[in-house]
Design an enzyme around this catalytic site. Structure first.
Site, PDB file in Angstrom:
ATOM      1  N   HIS A 280       6.249   3.923  -8.100  1.00 51.51           N
ATOM      2  CA  HIS A 280       6.763   2.896  -8.963  1.00 51.51           C
ATOM      3  C   HIS A 280       6.123   1.437  -8.863  1.00 51.51           C
ATOM      4  O   HIS A 280       5.758   0.640  -9.864  1.00 51.51           O
ATOM      5  CB  HIS A 280       8.086   2.642  -8.500  1.00 51.51           C
ATOM      6  CG  HIS A 280       9.115   3.681  -8.870  1.00 51.51           C
ATOM      7  ND1 HIS A 280      10.460   3.569  -8.748  1.00 51.51           N
ATOM      8  CD2 HIS A 280       8.896   5.091  -9.471  1.00 51.51           C
ATOM      9  CE1 HIS A 280      10.949   4.697  -9.081  1.00 51.51           C
ATOM     10  NE2 HIS A 280      10.098   5.604  -9.336  1.00 51.51           N
TER      11      HIS A 280
ATOM     12  N   CYS B  21       0.167  -2.744  12.506  1.00 49.76           N
ATOM     13  CA  CYS B  21       0.589  -3.774  13.856  1.00 49.76           C
ATOM     14  C   CYS B  21       1.610  -3.059  14.517  1.00 49.76           C
ATOM     15  O   CYS B  21       1.904  -1.821  14.409  1.00 49.76           O
ATOM     16  CB  CYS B  21       0.334  -5.132  13.296  1.00 49.76           C
ATOM     17  SG  CYS B  21       1.697  -5.353  12.371  1.00 49.76           S
TER      18      CYS B  21
ATOM     19  N   THR C 210       4.865  -4.053  14.447  1.00 45.27           N
ATOM     20  CA  THR C 210       6.079  -3.760  13.518  1.00 45.27           C
ATOM     21  C   THR C 210       5.557  -3.370  12.053  1.00 45.27           C
ATOM     22  O   THR C 210       6.060  -2.625  11.274  1.00 45.27           O
ATOM     23  CB  THR C 210       6.893  -5.134  13.287  1.00 45.27           C
ATOM     24  OG1 THR C 210       5.761  -6.065  12.680  1.00 45.27           O
ATOM     25  CG2 THR C 210       7.422  -5.487  14.782  1.00 45.27           C
TER      26      THR C 210
ATOM     27  N   ASP D 135      -4.078  -3.953  14.541  1.00 42.86           N
ATOM     28  CA  ASP D 135      -4.249  -4.678  15.592  1.00 42.86           C
ATOM     29  C   ASP D 135      -4.212  -4.132  16.835  1.00 42.86           C
ATOM     30  O   ASP D 135      -4.002  -2.693  16.846  1.00 42.86           O
ATOM     31  CB  ASP D 135      -3.429  -5.853  15.706  1.00 42.86           C
ATOM     32  CG  ASP D 135      -1.972  -5.625  16.067  1.00 42.86           C
ATOM     33  OD1 ASP D 135      -1.874  -4.619  16.283  1.00 42.86           O
ATOM     34  OD2 ASP D 135      -1.485  -6.430  16.019  1.00 42.86           O
TER      35      ASP D 135
ATOM     36  N   HIS E 252       7.157   1.415 -15.292  1.00 44.28           N
ATOM     37  CA  HIS E 252       6.801   0.533 -14.215  1.00 44.28           C
ATOM     38  C   HIS E 252       5.446  -0.119 -14.343  1.00 44.28           C
ATOM     39  O   HIS E 252       5.050  -1.042 -13.643  1.00 44.28           O
ATOM     40  CB  HIS E 252       6.278   1.463 -13.096  1.00 44.28           C
ATOM     41  CG  HIS E 252       7.507   2.615 -12.783  1.00 44.28           C
ATOM     42  ND1 HIS E 252       8.797   1.963 -12.213  1.00 44.28           N
ATOM     43  CD2 HIS E 252       7.661   4.011 -12.999  1.00 44.28           C
ATOM     44  CE1 HIS E 252       9.676   3.062 -11.980  1.00 44.28           C
ATOM     45  NE2 HIS E 252       8.889   4.267 -12.468  1.00 44.28           N
TER      46      HIS E 252
END
Ligand code: RB5
Length: 152
Positions: A102, A69, A71, A12, A137
């Protein structure tokens, strides 16, 4: 239809500068990358930007997606709404390596207001250079994929 590419980038407005820096960084390393913008810092919506990149990764048009973005959290949430996407937000290279090794993550989310440019590039390098280890995994990743199917 796009040919199979390596990395799609999207963000963004909060991460335009860092996204461009990452594009230049990985292109210089030889990664084939496509940048979905935005071109400027004019406001746009992370749900649309994240989902657009995630749909291309889910459709195997790109091997990996890197989304950003402010955060990293909102655009990660958007990406993970798309079936087949395993996207993690990372603020350290250790986690970025481990989500590949993993969790077989196919997308990485970064917070442009959380980490500096140098650290962001280290995180991107850790993510793109790591390989899924499979083994123990593998069934857990398949269990994640089954959760996708259970919500349809
Ligand atoms: C935009 O101001 C900001 O909310 C967005 O970039 C992101 O941090 C949301 O998760």
């Amino acid at each position: 239809m796009l040919a199979h590419q390596d990395v799609v980038l999207s963000s963004d407005h909060a991460a335009t500068k860092l996204r461009r820096l990452i594009y230049d960084h990985i292109a210089a390393q030889g990664w084939r990358a496509v940048d979905m913008g935005p071109a400027s810092e004019e406001r746009c919506d992370y749900p649309e930007q994240g989902a657009a990149a995630a749909r291309l990764v889910a459709a195997n048009q790109f091997r990996f997606g890197i989304v950003l973005c402010g955060t990293g959290q909102g655009i990660m949430m958007a990406a993970n709404k798309i079936t087949g996407i395993r996207c993690g937000v990372c603020s350290d290279p250790y986690s970025a390596r481990l989500i590949r090794q993993h969790n077989d993550a196919n997308m990485l989310a970064l917070g442009a207001r959380v980490i500096g440019e140098g650290l962001a590039l280290e995180i991107v390098d850790a993510f793109l250079s790591a390989t899924f280890e499979g083994g123990r995994h593998e069934p857990r990743v398949r269990m994640l994929d089954a959760l996708d199917l259970s919500r349809q």
